[in-house]
Design a protein around this motif. Structure first.
Motif, short mmCIF file in Angstrom:
data_model
loop_
_atom_site.label_atom_id
_atom_site.label_comp_id
_atom_site.label_asym_id
_atom_site.label_seq_id
_atom_site.Cartn_x
_atom_site.Cartn_y
_atom_site.Cartn_z
N ILE A 176 36.81 -48.09 8.61
CA ILE A 176 35.73 -47.18 8.21
C ILE A 176 35.85 -45.83 8.91
CG2 ILE A 176 33.24 -46.79 8.30
CD1 ILE A 176 32.81 -49.72 7.77
N ASN A 177 36.12 -45.83 10.22
CA ASN A 177 36.20 -44.58 10.97
C ASN A 177 37.27 -43.66 10.38
OD1 ASN A 177 34.30 -45.74 12.59
ND2 ASN A 177 35.68 -46.17 14.29
N ALA A 178 38.44 -44.24 10.12
CA ALA A 178 39.55 -43.44 9.59
C ALA A 178 39.22 -42.92 8.20
CB ALA A 178 40.83 -44.28 9.56
N THR A 179 38.58 -43.75 7.38
CA THR A 179 38.27 -43.36 6.00
C THR A 179 37.30 -42.19 5.97
OG1 THR A 179 38.60 -45.64 5.28
CG2 THR A 179 37.45 -44.18 3.77
N VAL A 180 36.21 -42.30 6.74
CA VAL A 180 35.20 -41.25 6.74
C VAL A 180 35.76 -39.94 7.31
CG1 VAL A 180 32.97 -40.56 7.69
CG2 VAL A 180 33.29 -42.90 6.88
N ALA A 181 36.50 -40.04 8.40
CA ALA A 181 37.06 -38.83 9.02
C ALA A 181 38.06 -38.15 8.09
CB ALA A 181 37.73 -39.19 10.34
N MET A 182 38.92 -38.95 7.46
CA MET A 182 39.93 -38.39 6.56
C MET A 182 39.28 -37.67 5.38
SD MET A 182 43.18 -38.05 5.85
CE MET A 182 44.08 -39.30 6.75
N LEU A 183 38.28 -38.31 4.80
CA LEU A 183 37.66 -37.71 3.61
C LEU A 183 36.76 -36.54 3.97
CD1 LEU A 183 36.96 -40.88 1.45
CD2 LEU A 183 38.71 -39.15 1.15
N ALA A 184 36.23 -36.49 5.18
CA ALA A 184 35.48 -35.31 5.61
C ALA A 184 36.40 -34.10 5.68
CB ALA A 184 34.83 -35.57 6.97
N ALA A 185 37.59 -34.28 6.25
CA ALA A 185 38.57 -33.19 6.30
C ALA A 185 39.02 -32.82 4.89
CB ALA A 185 39.76 -33.60 7.16
N THR A 186 39.19 -33.83 4.04
CA THR A 186 39.60 -33.59 2.66
C THR A 186 38.57 -32.73 1.92
OG1 THR A 186 40.81 -35.67 2.55
CG2 THR A 186 40.10 -34.72 0.47
#
Length: 580
Positions: A370-380
């Motif tokens: 979850i942490n990686a998914t949210v952080a990645m998509l925030a940058a996206t």
């Protein structure tokens, strides 16, 4: 009472923190960041640490240790059927529905179908190499394209839904709030369940295939052979230049290889899913490219929504809405699968502590990072909000080609070099042959870029590539055999991947290289300041732990030997007494 409540009644004696559970150790737990003096000393050791990281190779136990840093395992729920649909869902989106028209109009003409064959071949070779090893930009580009077809569905132009920021530089001044909304929706789906995402992608992909069949059949009904003349108005150079950009249309297949941990039988299922989806997708791309160029003259193709506008030009006004809806569905699948795959990339990188280990944590309930998914998509979302599609697609193509080239080199190193086993002579030969493969590939690409009509240079560079690859095949023994599944025809296949990727890199424009170098410089600064030292400390801590375990095992074995010796002596004494 309060302490007991915070402890949750567990026997471990650990207290549960209220509110935010993040601490400094979640982000910078390594020894180099314990104090300012430690950090300064680490910076002074940067050259030595860099050499150590370059020369050190992981072993099997080390890779298992890295995996354990996520605290919880990902759930094994996928099979080859899921992976094949994941592969198709990952790529059939913005590339085919947007860039086909743009490249056919400006670079290749009807010969854009050949561009897809070239880029597909490069992608297949590269992803094969990627599989044995089992970023924000791809999802940002697709999210940006999503707005274009959404506007068509609403009978508007894409710019009607974008905010013009006149004070920002050109290419970054069309703000796209819709792309942020769709990314948030995708993020929620991606963190809930991998299997759920797979099922949703499967259903959506079936609908998508139906819409694609509609486009091909109805498009060919309205085809005109005269639109296919001239076939290659920009020549062979235009075909290869379009191939470099259309490589974007194949980006996403590598997401399949990131699913190894969640696949029931990765040694069998990943190659089947990968090759199956690649073959089907390439066939679909070629059919769609042919259909588009037969429906409308290449000079008249709309760059934003080519297929929708093509049906409009032949009088099928209602069909453009069907096409737009299908394109939106396809791009939504690409966003979902891209989000799932990119989050796994981030998780794997975080396990090495090259980025904070907080990103490597897997949620015990959902079995997803979850942490990686949210952080990645925030940058996206930030990138998609500001950046124009043309900039994103070019930057994506050059970065992906460069990464795939590096992956192919890494595969050769992995197969031919094992620390402590490969002799110095074989190591030197490996370095020389890889250098010659890269040099001959780069020379071929450079000659192509600067000399439009010459051919003498190829008579030198191509044989040099062949001889370098043959030398690696015959004079350097392979030091490692894959356990589950391995790339066939090593070193020829990864060497071909290097050559094709480097060649396509020579077809990309100067501005894209400048942006790529800026991004690369920023990442290198981060690496030398944080990533290098964090990963170095983590690796050294594991080496110490491994040595301690070895000493402990040897000590226990020594105790067992002493006990066996005492038992033997006691038994001998007993027998002697009985005899006496």
């Amino acid at each position: 009472m309060e302490a007991e409540a915070e402890g949750g009644g567990g026997s471990s004696g650990l207290t549960r923190r209220r509110g935010c559970t993040c601490t400094k150790d979640d982000f910078l737990p390594e020894e180099s960041f314990r104090s300012w003096s430690n950090y300064v000393n680490a910076l002074k050791e940067t050259p030595a640490r860099l050499v150590d990281r370059v020369l050190t190779r992981s072993n099997e136990q080390g890779e298992l240790e890295v995996k354990a840093r996520s605290e919880h395992d990902m759930k094994k729920t996928l099979n080859w059927w899921d992976l094949m649909w994941f592969g198709m869902g990952a790529v059939i989106g913005a590339g085919i529905f947007v860039l086909t028209g743009l490249e056919a109009r400006d670079e290749a003409g009807p010969a854009v179908v050949l561009s897809y064959v070239v880029s597909g071949t490069s992608a297949l070779l590269s992803v094969f190499c990627y599989t044995e090893f089992a970023v924000e930009i791809p999802v940002a580009a697709v999210a940006r394209s999503w707005t274009s077809y959404f506007a068509t569905l609403c009978n508007h132009k894409p710019d009607d839904f974008r905010i013009q920021a006149h004070n920002l530089p050109d290419g970054y001044n069309q703000l796209d709030p819709i792309s942020i909304g769709i990314i948030i929706c995708v993020c929620i789906l991606a963190v809930m369940s991998t299997k759920g995402s797979s099922r949703l992608n499967y259903i959506a992909s079936v609908i998508h295939i139906i819409v694609i069949a509609f486009i091909i059949i109805c498009g060919l009904i309205n085809a005109s052979v005269k639109n296919y003349t001239p076939f290659a108005p920009f020549g062979v150079r235009g075909v290869f230049k379009a191939s470099a950009v259309l490589f974007f249309a194949y980006v996403g297949f590598d997401a399949v290889s990131t699913m190894a941990e969640e696949t029931k039988n990765p040694g069998r299922d990943i190659p089947i899913g990968l090759v199956g989806s690649m073959v089907i997708t390439t066939l679909i791309y070629c059919l769609l490219a042919v259909t588009l160029c037969l429906m409308t003259p290449y000079k008249s193709i709309d760059p934003d929504a080519p297929f929708s506008r093509a049906f409009e030009t032949v009088g099928w006004y209602w069909a453009e809405y069907v096409v737009a809806a299908g394109a939106l569905k396809g791009m939504t699948s690409v966003l979902l699968v891209g989000a799932v795959g990119q989050a796994r990339y981030l998780t794997h990188i975080a396990r090495t502590h090259m980025i904070p280990p907080w990103f490597a944590k897997v949620d015990p309930k959902t079995g997803t990072p979850i942490n990686a998914t949210v952080a990645m998509l925030a940058a996206t979302a930030i990138i998609a909000f500001f950046t124009k599609l043309a900039i994103l697609s070019d930057l994506l193509s050059i970065s992906t080609l460069f990464i795939f080239m590096l992956v192919s080199v890494a595969l050769l190193v992995r197969r031919y070099y094992v620390d402590g086993e490969t002799s110095a002579a074989n190591c030197n030969k490996l370095v020389v042959f890889i250098f010659l493969i890269l040099a001959s590939s780069g020379a071929t690409s450079g000659y192509w870029a600067v000399n439009e009509d010459g051919w003498i240079g190829y008579c030198i560079t191509v044989p040099l590539w062949v001889l370098s690859t043959a030398g690696l095949a015959f004079f350097v023994p392979q030091a490692r055999k894959p356990k589950l599944w391995g790339v066939p025809l090593v070193p020829w296949l990864p060497s071909s991947s290097i050559a094709i990727n480097v060649f396509l890199l020579g077809s990309i424009d100067k501005d894209s290289y400048i942006r790529f170098l800026i991004w690369t410089a920023m990442l290198l600064v981060y690496y030398f300041i944080f990533g290098l030292h964090a990963s170095y400390d983590t690796a050294k801590a594991f080496e110490v732990k491994e040595k301690e375990e070895t000493v402990y095992i040897m000590a226990e074995a020594g105790k067992d030997s002493s006990a066996d010796k005492s038992s033997t002596e006691a038994a001998a004494g007993g027998i002697k007494s009985v005899i006496d």
